[in-house]
Design a protein around this motif. Structure first.
Motif, PDB file in Angstrom:
ATOM      1  N   GLY A 122       5.634   9.685 -10.757  1.00  0.00           N
ATOM      2  CA  GLY A 122       5.198   8.420 -11.333  1.00  0.00           C
ATOM      3  C   GLY A 122       6.332   7.457 -11.601  1.00  0.00           C
ATOM      4  N   LEU A 123       7.409   7.963 -12.178  1.00  0.00           N
ATOM      5  CA  LEU A 123       8.507   7.098 -12.592  1.00  0.00           C
ATOM      6  C   LEU A 123       9.421   6.733 -11.427  1.00  0.00           C
ATOM      7  CD1 LEU A 123      10.011   5.673 -14.847  1.00  0.00           C
ATOM      8  CD2 LEU A 123      11.201   7.798 -15.343  1.00  0.00           C
ATOM      9  N   PHE A 124       9.900   7.733 -10.711  1.00  0.00           N
ATOM     10  CA  PHE A 124      10.922   7.483  -9.708  1.00  0.00           C
ATOM     11  C   PHE A 124      10.372   6.822  -8.453  1.00  0.00           C
ATOM     12  CE2 PHE A 124      13.021  11.441 -11.647  1.00  0.00           C
ATOM     13  CZ  PHE A 124      13.591  10.679 -12.640  1.00  0.00           C
ATOM     14  N   TYR A 125       9.236   7.276  -7.972  1.00  0.00           N
ATOM     15  CA  TYR A 125       8.717   6.757  -6.716  1.00  0.00           C
ATOM     16  C   TYR A 125       7.826   5.534  -6.910  1.00  0.00           C
ATOM     17  CZ  TYR A 125      10.533  10.875  -4.357  1.00  0.00           C
ATOM     18  OH  TYR A 125      11.368  11.826  -3.850  1.00  0.00           O
ATOM     19  N   ILE A 126       6.734   5.737  -7.634  1.00  0.00           N
ATOM     20  CA  ILE A 126       5.783   4.638  -7.799  1.00  0.00           C
ATOM     21  C   ILE A 126       6.403   3.506  -8.616  1.00  0.00           C
ATOM     22  CG2 ILE A 126       3.533   4.004  -8.762  1.00  0.00           C
ATOM     23  CD1 ILE A 126       2.652   6.910  -8.142  1.00  0.00           C
ATOM     24  N   GLY A 127       7.117   3.875  -9.698  1.00  0.00           N
ATOM     25  CA  GLY A 127       7.762   2.846 -10.528  1.00  0.00           C
ATOM     26  C   GLY A 127       8.773   2.032  -9.761  1.00  0.00           C
ATOM     27  N   SER A 128       9.603   2.690  -8.951  1.00  0.00           N
ATOM     28  CA  SER A 128      10.627   1.959  -8.204  1.00  0.00           C
ATOM     29  C   SER A 128      10.012   1.062  -7.135  1.00  0.00           C
ATOM     30  CB  SER A 128      11.620   2.931  -7.566  1.00  0.00           C
ATOM     31  OG  SER A 128      10.992   3.806  -6.661  1.00  0.00           O
ATOM     32  N   MET A 129       8.915   1.504  -6.488  1.00  0.00           N
ATOM     33  CA  MET A 129       8.263   0.666  -5.479  1.00  0.00           C
ATOM     34  C   MET A 129       7.652  -0.584  -6.112  1.00  0.00           C
ATOM     35  SD  MET A 129       8.795   1.949  -2.501  1.00  0.00           S
ATOM     36  CE  MET A 129      10.392   2.465  -3.154  1.00  0.00           C
ATOM     37  N   ILE A 130       7.014  -0.420  -7.269  1.00  0.00           N
ATOM     38  CA  ILE A 130       6.445  -1.578  -7.971  1.00  0.00           C
ATOM     39  C   ILE A 130       7.553  -2.554  -8.347  1.00  0.00           C
ATOM     40  CG2 ILE A 130       5.302  -2.320 -10.101  1.00  0.00           C
ATOM     41  CD1 ILE A 130       3.662   0.293  -9.971  1.00  0.00           C
ATOM     42  N   ALA A 131       8.673  -2.025  -8.869  1.00  0.00           N
ATOM     43  CA  ALA A 131       9.792  -2.889  -9.289  1.00  0.00           C
ATOM     44  C   ALA A 131      10.390  -3.619  -8.093  1.00  0.00           C
ATOM     45  CB  ALA A 131      10.855  -2.046  -9.986  1.00  0.00           C
ATOM     46  N   ILE A 132      10.622  -2.919  -6.989  1.00  0.00           N
ATOM     47  CA  ILE A 132      11.252  -3.530  -5.804  1.00  0.00           C
ATOM     48  C   ILE A 132      10.392  -4.656  -5.252  1.00  0.00           C
ATOM     49  CG2 ILE A 132      11.791  -3.114  -3.360  1.00  0.00           C
ATOM     50  CD1 ILE A 132      12.831  -0.335  -4.245  1.00  0.00           C
ATOM     51  N   MET A 133       9.083  -4.384  -5.039  1.00  0.00           N
ATOM     52  CA  MET A 133       8.227  -5.389  -4.381  1.00  0.00           C
ATOM     53  C   MET A 133       7.779  -6.496  -5.331  1.00  0.00           C
ATOM     54  SD  MET A 133       6.020  -3.153  -1.642  1.00  0.00           S
ATOM     55  CE  MET A 133       5.711  -1.767  -2.746  1.00  0.00           C
ATOM     56  N   SER A 134       7.967  -6.303  -6.635  1.00  0.00           N
ATOM     57  CA  SER A 134       7.716  -7.398  -7.578  1.00  0.00           C
ATOM     58  C   SER A 134       8.866  -8.395  -7.555  1.00  0.00           C
ATOM     59  CB  SER A 134       7.535  -6.844  -8.995  1.00  0.00           C
ATOM     60  OG  SER A 134       6.383  -6.039  -9.082  1.00  0.00           O
ATOM     61  N   VAL A 135      10.083  -7.891  -7.351  1.00  0.00           N
ATOM     62  CA  VAL A 135      11.269  -8.765  -7.301  1.00  0.00           C
ATOM     63  C   VAL A 135      11.451  -9.352  -5.905  1.00  0.00           C
ATOM     64  CG1 VAL A 135      13.779  -8.853  -7.570  1.00  0.00           C
ATOM     65  CG2 VAL A 135      12.409  -7.498  -9.162  1.00  0.00           C
ATOM     66  N   CYS A 136      11.365  -8.516  -4.877  1.00  0.00           N
ATOM     67  CA  CYS A 136      11.505  -8.952  -3.486  1.00  0.00           C
ATOM     68  C   CYS A 136      10.180  -8.705  -2.770  1.00  0.00           C
ATOM     69  CB  CYS A 136      12.607  -8.177  -2.765  1.00  0.00           C
ATOM     70  SG  CYS A 136      14.262  -8.491  -3.372  1.00  0.00           S
ATOM     71  N   PRO A 137       9.437  -9.751  -2.412  1.00  0.00           N
ATOM     72  CA  PRO A 137       8.177  -9.545  -1.693  1.00  0.00           C
ATOM     73  C   PRO A 137       8.379  -8.625  -0.486  1.00  0.00           C
ATOM     74  CG  PRO A 137       8.434 -11.847  -2.280  1.00  0.00           C
ATOM     75  CD  PRO A 137       9.728 -11.179  -2.636  1.00  0.00           C
ATOM     76  N   SER A 156       0.824  -1.224   0.000  1.00  0.00           N
ATOM     77  CA  SER A 156       0.000   0.000   0.000  1.00  0.00           C
ATOM     78  C   SER A 156       0.850   1.264   0.000  1.00  0.00           C
ATOM     79  CB  SER A 156      -0.934   0.012   1.213  1.00  0.00           C
ATOM     80  OG  SER A 156      -0.222   0.088   2.434  1.00  0.00           O
ATOM     81  N   ILE A 157       2.149   1.116   0.194  1.00  0.00           N
ATOM     82  CA  ILE A 157       3.041   2.274   0.124  1.00  0.00           C
ATOM     83  C   ILE A 157       2.984   2.915  -1.274  1.00  0.00           C
ATOM     84  CG2 ILE A 157       5.107   0.997  -0.585  1.00  0.00           C
ATOM     85  CD1 ILE A 157       6.746   2.885   1.160  1.00  0.00           C
ATOM     86  N   ILE A 158       2.656   2.130  -2.286  1.00  0.00           N
ATOM     87  CA  ILE A 158       2.514   2.669  -3.652  1.00  0.00           C
ATOM     88  C   ILE A 158       1.448   3.756  -3.664  1.00  0.00           C
ATOM     89  CG2 ILE A 158       1.828   2.104  -6.028  1.00  0.00           C
ATOM     90  CD1 ILE A 158       2.957  -0.751  -5.453  1.00  0.00           C
ATOM     91  N   LEU A 159       0.321   3.492  -2.997  1.00  0.00           N
ATOM     92  CA  LEU A 159      -0.755   4.474  -2.907  1.00  0.00           C
ATOM     93  C   LEU A 159      -0.326   5.673  -2.060  1.00  0.00           C
ATOM     94  CD1 LEU A 159      -3.672   5.220  -3.578  1.00  0.00           C
ATOM     95  CD2 LEU A 159      -4.402   3.894  -1.560  1.00  0.00           C
ATOM     96  N   SER A 160       0.469   5.410  -1.008  1.00  0.00           N
ATOM     97  CA  SER A 160       0.977   6.503  -0.161  1.00  0.00           C
ATOM     98  C   SER A 160       1.813   7.472  -0.981  1.00  0.00           C
ATOM     99  CB  SER A 160       1.824   5.944   0.984  1.00  0.00           C
ATOM    100  OG  SER A 160       1.098   5.062   1.792  1.00  0.00           O
ATOM    101  N   TYR A 161       2.699   6.939  -1.814  1.00  0.00           N
ATOM    102  CA  TYR A 161       3.540   7.783  -2.664  1.00  0.00           C
ATOM    103  C   TYR A 161       2.699   8.598  -3.642  1.00  0.00           C
ATOM    104  CZ  TYR A 161       8.209   6.241  -1.271  1.00  0.00           C
ATOM    105  OH  TYR A 161       9.364   6.031  -0.574  1.00  0.00           O
ATOM    106  N   LEU A 162       1.651   7.989  -4.182  1.00  0.00           N
ATOM    107  CA  LEU A 162       0.793   8.690  -5.132  1.00  0.00           C
ATOM    108  C   LEU A 162       0.077   9.860  -4.452  1.00  0.00           C
ATOM    109  CD1 LEU A 162      -0.570   8.960  -7.896  1.00  0.00           C
ATOM    110  CD2 LEU A 162      -2.287   7.297  -7.112  1.00  0.00           C
ATOM    111  N   ILE A 163      -0.498   9.607  -3.271  1.00  0.00           N
ATOM    112  CA  ILE A 163      -1.258  10.638  -2.556  1.00  0.00           C
ATOM    113  C   ILE A 163      -0.342  11.786  -2.130  1.00  0.00           C
ATOM    114  CG2 ILE A 163      -2.589  11.140  -0.467  1.00  0.00           C
ATOM    115  CD1 ILE A 163      -3.674   8.239  -0.659  1.00  0.00           C
ATOM    116  N   VAL A 164       0.781  11.447  -1.483  1.00  0.00           N
ATOM    117  CA  VAL A 164       1.710  12.494  -1.026  1.00  0.00           C
ATOM    118  C   VAL A 164       2.271  13.258  -2.222  1.00  0.00           C
ATOM    119  CG1 VAL A 164       3.889  12.964   0.169  1.00  0.00           C
ATOM    120  CG2 VAL A 164       2.309  11.255   1.086  1.00  0.00           C
ATOM    121  N   GLY A 165       2.541  12.549  -3.307  1.00  0.00           N
ATOM    122  CA  GLY A 165       3.068  13.191  -4.514  1.00  0.00           C
ATOM    123  C   GLY A 165       2.111  14.223  -5.085  1.00  0.00           C
TER     124      GLY A 165
END
Length: 452
Positions: free
Chosen positions: A245-260, A44-53
């Motif tokens: 979108g790219l730096f925050y949300i993109g990096s969080m999606i990439a990190i948690m897709s590779v490492c749960p 849910s941190i992905i949503l946190s980054y979107l809202i704060v952003g």
């Protein structure tokens, strides 16, 4: 010409302003602090980054309209004086100085943590001391040197994030194995769901997510040293949504897709963990160098912003007049010296209590910035009341609704951080400092009246 009569030099070009804006938005909060935030909130941190952003973008647009309403002003502190009065200029200016001092303390502490990747037995206080001295020397040179250095720091950070996003998403699409785990977008919901730690965990993430964004307003301090601010400042501010979108949300999606999310180790950067899990020789070491560079960048930005804040305070008679003196390179040398000496405190703290200092300092820094953001947004409200037409070329979108929503959002975060026991001490420290500054101003004014 007397040193007090000199003006800040408009030496920062468009590419410098673009890179400073990006550098301010990418730092230790993303590279190191995101590990703790992921552990607290899960995907849910992905949503946190979107809202704060979104709300940070509104805040930046309000600052941008203020700055462009009068190009003769050197920083947003000048507008605080005009619309909120001398007391708030004094308190906000010193609070903003404290913001960057506390942020640099967190970043300098992070350098000691990063260096343990290569030198496990290295005392944690040595890297902060070495880096602080090196950056102090470079900041004594012309402001264009700062701009060039910050540009290169930002290029390194951007490249690292782009590589992480591309590699992480590619692994997830093709289902490659990484450290015994199959990389997949399914990891975002397979380990307890998107809100894996519940609503409380989601709310708790906001402190570290906001910490990742602190510093984006620094572009507002470059106005007095920027070529063609009416063209370069809007360009830098309007690129924020893409970076978010790219730096925050993109990096969080990439990190948690590779490492749960539940396998993330908070003792090191999740960026380093991802590249370590891929098994590419030397990749983790390269990424550790990148996150070390991010800490360099944030500390470099701190020395710039604190020295210019003290310069503005000295110019406005809210600090010793000596802080407004410029050397032959147009650098506020005495202000720079004062900030650097104050930062030596963190070297001592890393020597005395290396284990606990990062969490405490990052919490204080986050709250300090939120308080300043609230003042600046309200300052914009006051400006638009006085000038309803605003700046036609760069109006705040959705005003006044967006201003009031932003004020409510950031104030709500402060209330939550006060209610929460783990962040209450940081909240009390920051709130007390701001109230103390308002009190000091009253005392300062009485002493000036007595002397006159």
């Amino acid at each position: 010409m007397n040193t007090t009569d000199k003006q800040l030099m408009r030496s920062l070009k468009s590419r410098h302003i673009q890179m400073i804006a990006i550098g301010g938005a990418i730092g230790t909060g993303l590279f190191l602090g995101s590990g703790s935030a992921i552990k607290i909130s899960g995907p849910s941190i992905i949503l946190s980054y979107l809202i704060v952003g979104i709300f940070c973008f509104f805040m930046m647009r309000s600052i941008g309209e203020l700055l462009l309403s009068d190009a003769s002003k050197h920083s947003f502190l000048d507008f605080v004086k005009d619309y909120l009065g001398d007391k708030f200029e004094f308190a906000t200016g010193w609070m903003y100085w404290f913001c960057w001092i506390s942020l640099a303390m967190a970043d300098l502490t992070a350098t000691g943590i990063y260096m343990k990747f290569w030198f496990n037995d290295l005392p944690q206080w040595i890297p902060p001391l070495t880096i602080l001295v090196a950056l102090y020397i470079t900041n004594k040179l012309k402001v264009r040197i700062f701009g060039e250095l910050e540009s290169w720091f930002s290029i390194i950070k951007i490249a690292a994030i782009l590589i992480l996003v591309v590699v992480g998403i590619t692994l997830a699409i093709f289902g490659f194995k990484a450290n015994g785990q199959i990389a997949s977008f399914n990891n975002l919901v397979a380990h307890g769901g998107f809100f894996a730690t519940g609503g409380y965990g989601f709310l708790m993430s906001f402190q570290m997510v906001v910490f990742a964004f602190v510093g984006i307003e620094m572009v507002g301090l470059t106005a007095g040293e920027t070529e063609q601010p009416e063209m370069n400042l809007p360009k830098a501010i309007n690129s924020l949504p893409i970076r978010i979108g790219l730096f925050y949300i993109g990096s969080m999606i990439a990190i948690m897709s590779v490492c749960p999310w539940d396998k993330i180790d908070t003792s090191t950067s999740p960026f380093v963990q991802v590249f370590s899990s891929i098994g590419i020789p030397g990749a983790a070491g390269i990424l550790n160098f990148v996150v070390l560079t991010a800490a360099f960048s944030a500390t470099n930005s701190c020395l710039f912003s604190t020295s210019r804040t003290l310069y503005a305070l000295g110019s406005g008679n809210n600090a010793p007049k000596s802080f407004s003196k410029l050397d032959k390179n147009g650098v506020p040398n005495i202000s720079l010296n004062f900030s650097t000496l104050f930062l030596m405190i963190i070297v001592i703290l890393n020597f005395v209590m290396p284990a606990n200092i990062f969490d405490l300092i990052s919490g204080v820094s986050t709250i300090n910035f939120i308080i300043v953001w609230l003042v600046l947004i309200y300052c914009h409200v006051c400006y638009r009341r006085a000038q309803p037409s605003g700046v036609k070329a760069f109006k705040m979108p959705g005003y006044p609704t967006t201003d009031w929503l932003s004020l409510f959002f950031f104030a709500s975060i402060l209330i939550f951080l006060f209610i929460n026991t783990s962040t209450r001490i940081s909240m009390i420290i920051s709130g007390s400092v701001f109230i103390l500054l308002l009190g000091i101003y009253q005392l300062y004014q009485k002493i000036r009246l007595l002397n006159n």
